[in-house]
Design an enzyme around this catalytic site. Structure first.
Site, PDB file in Angstrom:
ATOM      1  N   GLU B 192       0.833  -1.212   0.000  1.00  0.00           N
ATOM      2  CA  GLU B 192       0.000   0.000   0.000  1.00  0.00           C
ATOM      3  C   GLU B 192       0.866   1.261   0.000  1.00  0.00           C
ATOM      4  O   GLU B 192       0.371   2.378   0.154  1.00  0.00           O
ATOM      5  CB  GLU B 192      -0.936  -0.010   1.212  1.00  0.00           C
ATOM      6  CG  GLU B 192      -2.165  -0.871   0.988  1.00  0.00           C
ATOM      7  CD  GLU B 192      -1.836  -2.334   0.731  1.00  0.00           C
ATOM      8  OE1 GLU B 192      -1.211  -2.974   1.589  1.00  0.00           O
ATOM      9  OE2 GLU B 192      -2.171  -2.825  -0.363  1.00  0.00           O
ATOM     10  N   ASN B 276      -0.619  -7.789  -3.858  1.00  0.00           N
ATOM     11  CA  ASN B 276      -1.267  -6.968  -4.888  1.00  0.00           C
ATOM     12  C   ASN B 276      -0.264  -6.059  -5.599  1.00  0.00           C
ATOM     13  O   ASN B 276       0.697  -5.586  -5.005  1.00  0.00           O
ATOM     14  CB  ASN B 276      -2.348  -6.103  -4.250  1.00  0.00           C
ATOM     15  CG  ASN B 276      -1.777  -5.137  -3.225  1.00  0.00           C
ATOM     16  OD1 ASN B 276      -1.344  -5.559  -2.156  1.00  0.00           O
ATOM     17  ND2 ASN B 276      -1.749  -3.842  -3.536  1.00  0.00           N
ATOM     18  N   ASP B 318      -7.439  -5.747  -4.946  1.00  0.00           N
ATOM     19  CA  ASP B 318      -6.511  -5.964  -3.821  1.00  0.00           C
ATOM     20  C   ASP B 318      -6.544  -7.397  -3.306  1.00  0.00           C
ATOM     21  O   ASP B 318      -6.480  -7.638  -2.106  1.00  0.00           O
ATOM     22  CB  ASP B 318      -6.793  -4.976  -2.670  1.00  0.00           C
ATOM     23  CG  ASP B 318      -5.769  -5.117  -1.544  1.00  0.00           C
ATOM     24  OD1 ASP B 318      -4.564  -5.228  -1.837  1.00  0.00           O
ATOM     25  OD2 ASP B 318      -6.174  -5.140  -0.371  1.00  0.00           O
TER      26      ASP B 318
HETATM   27  O1  LIG Z   1       0.481  -5.318   0.612  1.00  0.00           O
HETATM   28  C1  LIG Z   1       1.066  -5.400   1.677  1.00  0.00           C
HETATM   29  O2  LIG Z   1       2.269  -5.199   1.839  1.00  0.00           O
HETATM   30  C2  LIG Z   1       0.255  -5.832   2.817  1.00  0.00           C
HETATM   31  C3  LIG Z   1       0.803  -6.005   4.081  1.00  0.00           C
HETATM   32  C4  LIG Z   1       0.001  -6.482   5.118  1.00  0.00           C
HETATM   33  C5  LIG Z   1       0.700  -6.695   6.407  1.00  0.00           C
HETATM   34  O3  LIG Z   1       1.942  -6.638   6.378  1.00  0.00           O
HETATM   35  O4  LIG Z   1       0.101  -6.905   7.446  1.00  0.00           O
HETATM   36  C6  LIG Z   1      -1.372  -6.756   4.844  1.00  0.00           C
HETATM   37  C7  LIG Z   1      -1.831  -6.527   3.528  1.00  0.00           C
HETATM   38  N1  LIG Z   1      -1.036  -6.068   2.571  1.00  0.00           N
HETATM   39  C8  LIG Z   1      -3.167  -6.837   3.156  1.00  0.00           C
HETATM   40  O5  LIG Z   1      -3.527  -6.639   1.984  1.00  0.00           O
HETATM   41  C9  LIG Z   1      -4.050  -7.390   4.086  1.00  0.00           C
HETATM   42  O6  LIG Z   1      -5.173  -7.768   3.755  1.00  0.00           O
HETATM   43  C10 LIG Z   1      -3.599  -7.589   5.392  1.00  0.00           C
HETATM   44  C11 LIG Z   1      -4.266  -8.092   6.497  1.00  0.00           C
HETATM   45  C12 LIG Z   1      -3.351  -8.079   7.487  1.00  0.00           C
HETATM   46  C13 LIG Z   1      -3.549  -8.542   8.856  1.00  0.00           C
HETATM   47  O7  LIG Z   1      -2.533  -8.825   9.505  1.00  0.00           O
HETATM   48  O8  LIG Z   1      -4.711  -8.627   9.305  1.00  0.00           O
HETATM   49  N2  LIG Z   1      -2.185  -7.580   7.053  1.00  0.00           N
HETATM   50  C14 LIG Z   1      -2.304  -7.274   5.767  1.00  0.00           C
END
Ligand SMILES: O=C(O)c1cc(C(=O)O)c2c(n1)C(=O)C(=O)c1cc(C(=O)O)[nH]c1-2
Ligand SMILES: O=C(O)c1cc(C(=O)O)c2c(n1)C(=O)C(=O)c1cc(C(=O)O)[nH]c1-2
Lengths: 600, 600
Positions: B192, B276, B318
């Protein structure tokens, strides 16, 4: 004259509403299924008639459910149970939750006050709060910033709120409140900031001020009648709240009221103790410093003092007299007596006649106590009721900038705020104690409003030549003035005890254990390691025919201030950090409720 | 050329130390008494041979002991048990505790990294960490700020540390690491923030870099051999990591690697998925955006890619492809096959041949999935392996600044990071799922290093016309591509599952329940309300002949971000705040370990 006027208007309201407030509350208090005020009842006995959990089956106790409060640091006090709802409070920011006991603790409402975090550094001994109280369909919360809030018990909506003090002057709150008759009684903290302590009664109906009684100051401030208010049977006389002080020192004199409150409705009296005189440097405040360090009996309706007893005149060790007053009806020499028993920070267990204020017993409840050889019990002595101070441990006699070493108990006392329990079945008191000594070096300090006004450097350590630990859990005979049994503990027992008709006593430890012991013998019957160190008080309730035991975990308070505030310098936290450093080998910060029951 | 050089030096070290690192670790992994890496084993099955707790007696489960971590917000991952020591980690600031199982969980050591809190706002989805891993007498912690630390497992002393990324550019970490052979494999977060994802192998011995494989970029960055690395059986050809991108967009292309890692030592391959493509506004990145959203099989020693499979070319929702790859050896049509099963965010359950990367099954594991009609399974089709996109739910086709509504699943997928379990006894997969749909409105966004690079506004809500809840816990047949049973849950099941030889499956719920169900039927056999919502993963171990179940509570993660970060605007938290608002009726922040066992 101001306070007299207020008193009168308070009285008027009182006549209108006494009956209902009292009946609803006392009938709930008498119902062992509920736990409606922090102390269990007005007598502060912390005793429950529930006996489903008893000394034979307590070994089978299980965790029934748990709840995280969402807040870290010291969790003092306990949940309440009124009907099918449990109320749980937290340390700063003083959130209150109403949990549905019929729906696995689902959150019915949550009240989160908005408080200025500037209050945190003005709190001497962690951001603790000793809990909410119930009366008249309302939950009373006394916030850290001294706002008193009445919440609708069903919806959490604010019925009224009133501000009791000013954190900018060091006035804060950690205590619970006592709803009694048509009033809610509240105290104040800030003895380490030169706050002049007071107790205030607000009218339950609308939060209007009924009366306020200061701990020191002119007679009209301290609500005494010079002719009728007595000290050990003798009228206190005019100006008793100023004439043992030099100059205006009483104005910043301490004697705060952050402890527990009890009441005898029959006598229409309420009881509490006042804290240390300010500063901790005794050389800066010659005289007895009345009425700091004093047990007070006051008329519930008017606040007028019936009797006082000053336990530690001219304190030299920070032995606040605020610990709870436990009211019992017992026989002495075949005579029924209305008694008040009090385990003071100074290491003496006192038994008084609570109607007259007569001193019956004053004995050490920890053999380590060394600052005094005992209290003069001869009514004809000019030192009647005074403790004899051992010169070696007198920080006044040793003088400013001199380190007095090996004083027992330490400033946090042989017992601090952690409340004891009493079982009418055994006629014994179950007392969570500290077994800690100190070095104390007073120094000159000047007063600035809202700044620490301490004036002493402390170090704390386990009582030497003993079992090596910093605490004991003891059973006490308040008439013989004797320890019946004593369980050594590695750390001070900073949790409130609970005695039950099941012939068991519960307490928590700073490592985080909930323990159950046999009320006759002290034999350990059960223990369980809860998530964090326990400084909360054990409570019990019944729901759908099942008895439950509830306890808050969350290390902190003065003993746990090192962990709670992240301090590591041994002298920090008013000397407690070094003494309790080993706690970090056992527990980490938390904030959880654990509820126990027997298996189905 | 840099990475090739590093690869070679990595290989040299590897030869010297492969044997010992592997034997110690794999033998501990094979011992069901211990839990040495987060996923239980290299196959990521989350299955335990322990059967003392079984479907007949699990109803008697009790809380054995508890531990508060001293930290609030989302607690993902699980404790480890190596020998008589349990290791517990926390979210930021990523404390690690070593607890003595022989002494009631006494703290043997505590490691608290000093991290700049500026990393917190650069973490997309709460300050979670998916846990530490053990190898070679060391505990490996990958901090939020991307520092990888090797701690002596006995003393907690730092053996080495290395910095993997730069939070100032949005590079952070939430993932666990995979120690395999003589390497420790680590990922990176920041999809992101326009981070270009990579996987890095450090040498366990000293933390030196062995290899790094980016998700997109030139061939030497992504470690492919254009002739030998395949996609669905066909060589990927030259420049596969740049030629489906417009201009330099691949440099800020996402495809981060914050999920789980598995390995097949026999094949010398490791498996993981990429996230993503950046931004969430598909119009800003025409093309398939390879190799985002891709399952990758790489040589453990060199990082070289054996095969890829891109599940969601040109993502418009995503649907990060980072969920775990579960490796099983099963028969298909009487033939033993080495399989890889993966439940993707996009709502499809994939089964592949893990040696060749052949696609065997791709079916919806939630009937609510509507953005695709399914995957083209015809090897001769030009769309072979591609999902057919339903125009109505194509945020690309609907265009920028248009709100595409009713897309299922929501961005957090039919399953997010919460890992599924597999029981070789039932040959079923137990999958914690989300049952959530969304509205998605992409908008143009420009890139600034370290600033959010999202480009879409989201709203989330329970799948319409269904049971009203936001989750299901399902059993899946990976060969038939069929749901066997499905347990509706009010909220998404954000906790990792555990299957055991006792014919039970455990999982946690966002309200805080630990649940045990019959692995054949899904019948609920036990539930207990832990202190806070569960987003941790259930683990089991044995100590002194007794089986224990351990689970971390502590609401948070993307689903719980509203509570964790104190957000209330429904569109905040990338759209999750509104969807999960009702969570605050059930639970509050926490951070506790609860350990269960049968009564003595
Ligand atoms: O694209 C990324 O780098 C990234 C990192 C993370 C993260 O590191 O927790 C999540 C997501 N995306 C993501 O899309 C996501 O749904 C998500 C859920 C969680 C969580 O721990 O509940 N982390 C993340
Ligand atoms: O003088 C005061 O106003 C004052 C206030 C408080 C408090 O409010 O917590 C404590 C004390 N003193 C004190 O002396 C003391 O030992 C103490 C212990 C604790 C605790 O909660 O653990 N509070 C306090």
């Amino acid at each position: 004259m101001r306070s007299i006027k207020l008193m009168t208007s308070g009285l008027a309201l009182c006549v209108a509403s006494t009956a209902w407030a009292n009946d609803d509350l006392t009938s709930k208090m008498d119902d062992p299924a509920q736990w409606v005020i922090q102390t269990g009842d007005y007598a502060n006995q912390r005793y429950s008639e529930l006996d489903q959990i008893n000394k034979d089956n307590v070994k089978d106790l299980q965790v029934a459910w748990t709840f995280s409060t969402g807040v870290l640091r010291g969790h003092e006090g306990s949940p309440l149970v009124i009907g099918d709802i449990m109320y749980v409070h937290t340390p700063f920011p003083n959130i209150v939750y109403a949990l549905d006991l019929n729906d696995d603790g689902k959150i019915i409402w949550k009240y989160e006050p908005k408080q200025d975090p500037d209050v945190i550094p003005v709190m001497c001994c962690d951001t603790v709060n000793r809990g909410v109280a119930y009366a008249d369909g309302k939950i009373f919360l006394h916030q850290a910033d001294t706002k008193v809030v009445a919440l609708d018990a069903m919806t959490g909506e604010v019925a009224w709120e009133v501000v009791n003090g000013d954190p900018a002057k060091g006035e804060t709150n950690t205590a619970t409140v006592l709803p009694v008759k048509d009033k809610v009684i509240v105290g104040i903290s800030g003895g380490e900031f030169g706050v002049r302590g007071s107790v205030t009664a607000y009218n339950i109906a609308d939060g209007s001020l009924a009366w306020r009684a200061y701990s020191m100051g002119p007679d009209e401030d301290i609500l005494v009648d010079p002719e009728n208010t007595t000290h050990l049977g003798t009228p206190v006389g005019a100006d008793s709240g100023t004439n043992t002080w030099e100059g205006d020192q009483w104005m910043i004199g301490g004697g705060t009221t952050w402890g527990w409150y009890s009441a005898d409705l029959e006598e229409n009296l309420m009881y509490y103790g006042t804290g240390n005189p300010s500063t901790w440097n005794p050389a800066q405040r010659p005289g007895d410093n009345r009425w700091s360090m004093t047990i007070m009996a006051r008329d519930i309706d008017t606040g007028e003092a019936k009797w006082f007893y000053q336990m530690t005149p001219h304190d030299e060790w920070d032995y606040d007299g605020i610990n709870e007053m436990i009211l019992t009806d017992q026989e002495i020499d075949g005579q029924p007596r209305k008694l008040l028993t009090h385990f003071d920070r100074n290491g003496l267990g006192y038994t008084l006649d609570r109607v007259t204020g007569e001193l019956l017993v004053a004995d050490k409840y920890d053999p380590a106590v060394n600052w005094t050889t005992g209290v003069d019990m001869d009514p004809n002595s000019e030192n009647y009721g005074r403790p004899a101070v051992v010169a070696e441990y007198s920080t006044e006699q040793n003088g400013e900038d001199v380190n007095s070493t090996g004083i027992c108990p330490a400033a946090l006392g042989s017992k601090d705020q952690q409340p004891a329990a009493y079982s009418p079945k055994t006629e014994m008191f179950y007392v969570p104690t500290n077994h800690v000594c100190m070095d104390y070096e007073p120094f000159r300090v000047s007063y600035t409003a809202g700044q620490p006004y301490v004036g002493a450097t402390l170090a704390m350590y386990p009582a030497p030549d003993s079992h090596g630990g910093m605490g004991n859990f003891i059973a006490w005979d308040n008439i013989a003035g004797e320890i019946k049994w004593s369980i050594p503990e590695q750390f001070s027992v900073w949790s409130g005890a609970l005695a039950t008709a099941g012939d068991i006593v519960f307490y928590g430890t700073l490592e985080g254990y909930l323990k159950a012991v046999d009320s006759e013998t002290g034999d350990e019957l059960y223990k369980f390691k809860t998530p964090s160190g326990i400084i909360g008080n054990v409570m019990t309730y019944q729901h759908e025919d099942k008895q439950y035991i509830g306890i808050l975990s969350g290390i902190g308070g003065w003993a746990g201030i090192g962990l709670a505030a992240g301090l590591t310098n041994p002298n920090d936290g008013l000397g407690a950090v070094g003494g309790y450093a080993a706690l970090s080998d056992y527990t980490a910060l938390g904030g959880q409720l654990t509820v126990f029951s027997l298996p189905n």
